[in-house]
Design an enzyme around this catalytic site. Structure first.
Site, mmCIF file in Angstrom:
data_model
loop_
_atom_site.group_PDB
_atom_site.id
_atom_site.type_symbol
_atom_site.label_atom_id
_atom_site.label_comp_id
_atom_site.label_asym_id
_atom_site.label_seq_id
_atom_site.Cartn_x
_atom_site.Cartn_y
_atom_site.Cartn_z
ATOM 1 C CB SER A 138 65.144 4.416 30.948
ATOM 2 O OG SER A 138 64.037 3.765 30.944
ATOM 3 C CE1 TYR A 150 62.595 9.092 29.772
ATOM 4 C CE2 TYR A 150 61.207 6.567 29.238
ATOM 5 C CZ TYR A 150 62.293 7.380 30.479
ATOM 6 O OH TYR A 150 62.548 7.470 31.944
HETATM 7 N N1 LIG Z 1 59.711 6.488 36.826
HETATM 8 C C1 LIG Z 1 60.051 5.504 36.267
HETATM 9 O O1 LIG Z 1 59.375 4.750 36.375
HETATM 10 C C2 LIG Z 1 61.330 4.884 35.665
HETATM 11 C C3 LIG Z 1 62.092 4.326 34.987
HETATM 12 C C4 LIG Z 1 62.389 4.241 34.569
HETATM 13 C C5 LIG Z 1 63.678 5.409 34.113
HETATM 14 N N2 LIG Z 1 63.320 6.801 34.761
HETATM 15 C C6 LIG Z 1 64.536 7.497 34.962
HETATM 16 O O2 LIG Z 1 64.569 7.942 36.407
HETATM 17 C C7 LIG Z 1 64.722 9.090 36.527
HETATM 18 C C8 LIG Z 1 64.382 10.271 37.819
HETATM 19 O O3 LIG Z 1 63.256 10.141 36.999
HETATM 20 P P1 LIG Z 1 61.911 9.562 38.430
HETATM 21 O O4 LIG Z 1 60.618 8.304 38.372
HETATM 22 O O5 LIG Z 1 62.247 9.551 40.039
HETATM 23 O O6 LIG Z 1 60.560 10.694 38.392
HETATM 24 P P2 LIG Z 1 60.432 11.763 38.831
HETATM 25 O O7 LIG Z 1 59.232 11.479 40.423
HETATM 26 O O8 LIG Z 1 58.674 12.732 38.153
HETATM 27 O O9 LIG Z 1 61.438 12.823 39.341
HETATM 28 C C9 LIG Z 1 62.240 14.088 38.606
HETATM 29 C C10 LIG Z 1 63.005 14.786 38.453
HETATM 30 O O10 LIG Z 1 63.133 15.020 38.100
HETATM 31 C C11 LIG Z 1 63.485 17.060 38.370
HETATM 32 N N3 LIG Z 1 63.305 17.550 36.657
HETATM 33 C C12 LIG Z 1 62.568 17.429 36.139
HETATM 34 N N4 LIG Z 1 62.459 18.623 35.235
HETATM 35 C C13 LIG Z 1 63.502 19.340 35.265
HETATM 36 C C14 LIG Z 1 64.354 19.833 35.247
HETATM 37 N N5 LIG Z 1 63.708 20.871 34.057
HETATM 38 N N6 LIG Z 1 64.754 20.759 35.575
HETATM 39 C C15 LIG Z 1 65.763 20.469 36.725
HETATM 40 N N7 LIG Z 1 64.866 18.994 37.329
HETATM 41 C C16 LIG Z 1 64.010 18.854 36.775
HETATM 42 C C17 LIG Z 1 62.071 16.839 39.318
HETATM 43 O O11 LIG Z 1 62.169 17.863 39.993
HETATM 44 P P3 LIG Z 1 61.743 19.674 40.187
HETATM 45 O O12 LIG Z 1 60.099 19.511 38.865
HETATM 46 O O13 LIG Z 1 61.227 20.544 41.438
HETATM 47 O O14 LIG Z 1 62.252 20.198 38.742
HETATM 48 C C18 LIG Z 1 62.037 16.092 40.211
HETATM 49 O O15 LIG Z 1 62.548 16.154 40.923
HETATM 50 C C19 LIG Z 1 64.466 10.149 34.803
HETATM 51 O O16 LIG Z 1 66.007 9.984 34.879
HETATM 52 C C20 LIG Z 1 63.476 9.028 34.331
HETATM 53 O O17 LIG Z 1 63.647 9.355 32.514
HETATM 54 C C21 LIG Z 1 61.971 6.388 35.752
#
Ligand SMILES: NC(=O)c1ccc[n+]([C@@H]2O[C@H](COP(=O)([O-])OP(=O)(O)OC[C@H]3O[C@@H](n4cnc5c(N)ncnc54)[C@H](OP(=O)(O)O)[C@@H]3O)[C@@H](O)[C@H]2O)c1
Length: 257
Positions: A138, A150
């Site tokens: 991130s 985080y």
């Molecule tokens: N959105 C942002 O602004 C942003 C910015 C920078 C980086 N990121 C990074 O991008 C990545 C994806 O995030 P996103 O924004 O797409 O979030 P999201 O929409 O909340 O999706 C998160 C995913 O991770 C899975 N997950 C969460 N806890 C888990 C666990 N204990 N075991 C296995 N799977 C798990 C969830 O599936 P289940 O609930 O079905 O397990 C879901 O598929 C993350 O690493 C996040 O830190 C996000």
């Protein structure tokens, strides 16, 4: 035909990776905790693109589940050519207010899983001299945190992956760290974080993030920061005095909390 394993494939950026890689004809292994959502997505992608899709339900905070995913990555009979370590989450409270077990679970999903799955994947890919690992970090990892751990997790993922790239440099195996800025997904809602203070134009679309990442992977880049504003922000974070970076981060955190 190649096979990609994506963690956190049920929502957001991981789901976008699954849809895009399926459209390109890759077979998939989809990993997350929610079997129903994984099964539904697998059905859609099989029907739409005629690919093979495995569902691997796993809670990456649990050691036994991480081991099962690592075993799948080591399976020589059905090799995985692309690992996307994408699953991750954050929490709304400051460090001291968080439950210590929850903090450890977050560290295990955001860091331990990335460590263990990268280790399993690269030990399988390097002898074959083929494959790639994408670790999703991130922009937050360039700045001191908002009280939770985080940003420290993501800082680790970025530094770890840049180091791995040196390990794989003399091979055909590619390693890339993806550093998105704010992206429209379920991430902030799940964490209960009010994002009202963040200007709309700063938000990225998950499909665009994935598109830029895969282009950067094809071009042999190690660090992928989608969109010009975030490229500028991350470059400045490396140039400015740390005291100023901390002050800027405090201002963003105050709006974010
Ligand atoms: N959105 C942002 O602004 C942003 C910015 C920078 C980086 N990121 C990074 O991008 C990545 C994806 O995030 P996103 O924004 O797409 O979030 P999201 O929409 O909340 O999706 C998160 C995913 O991770 C899975 N997950 C969460 N806890 C888990 C666990 N204990 N075991 C296995 N799977 C798990 C969830 O599936 P289940 O609930 O079905 O397990 C879901 O598929 C993350 O690493 C996040 O830190 C996000």
């Amino acid at each position: 035909m190649t096979t990609a394993l994506i963690t956190g494939a049920t929502a957001g950026i991981g789901r976008s990776f699954a849809r895009r890689l399926a459209a390109e004809g890759h077979d998939l292994v989809l990993v997350a905790r929610t079997t129903e959502r994984l099964t539904e997505l697998a059905g859609i992608l099989r029907e739409r693109h005629g690919i093979e899709v495995e569902v691997l339900t796993a809670d990456l905070a649990a050691e036994a589940d991480r081991r099962r995913v690592a075993e799948r990555l080591r399976d020589e009979a059905e090799p995985v050519d692309l690992l996307v370590n994408n699953a991750g989450f954050t929490q709304p409270e400051g460090f001291l207010a968080q439950d210590a077990d929850q903090l450890r679970a977050q560290l295990d999903v955001n860091v331990t899983a990335v460590l263990e799955l990268s280790h399993a994947a690269l030990n399988s890919m390097l002898p074959r001299n083929r494959g790639a690992v994408i670790n999703v970090s991130s922009v937050a990892g360039f700045f001191p945190g908002r009280g939770s751990t985080y940003t420290a997790d993501k800082s680790w993922v970025t530094m770890f992956t840049e180091g791995l790239a040196q390990t794989t440099a003399n091979s055909a195996v590619r390693v890339l760290v993806l550093c998105p800025g704010f992206t429209r997904t379920e991430f902030h809602d799940r964490a209960g974080i009010d994002m009202g203070g963040i200007p709309g134009p700063l938000y990225l679309d998950a499909d665009r993030v994935v598109n830029d990442c895969l282009r950067d992977l094809r071009e042999g880049r190690v660090l992928s920061v989608p969109s010009l504003p975030y490229k500028v922000i991350t470059t400045l974070a490396g140039l400015l005095p740390r005291a100023l970076v901390r002050r800027l981060a405090t201002r963003v955190n105050a709006r974010d909390n």
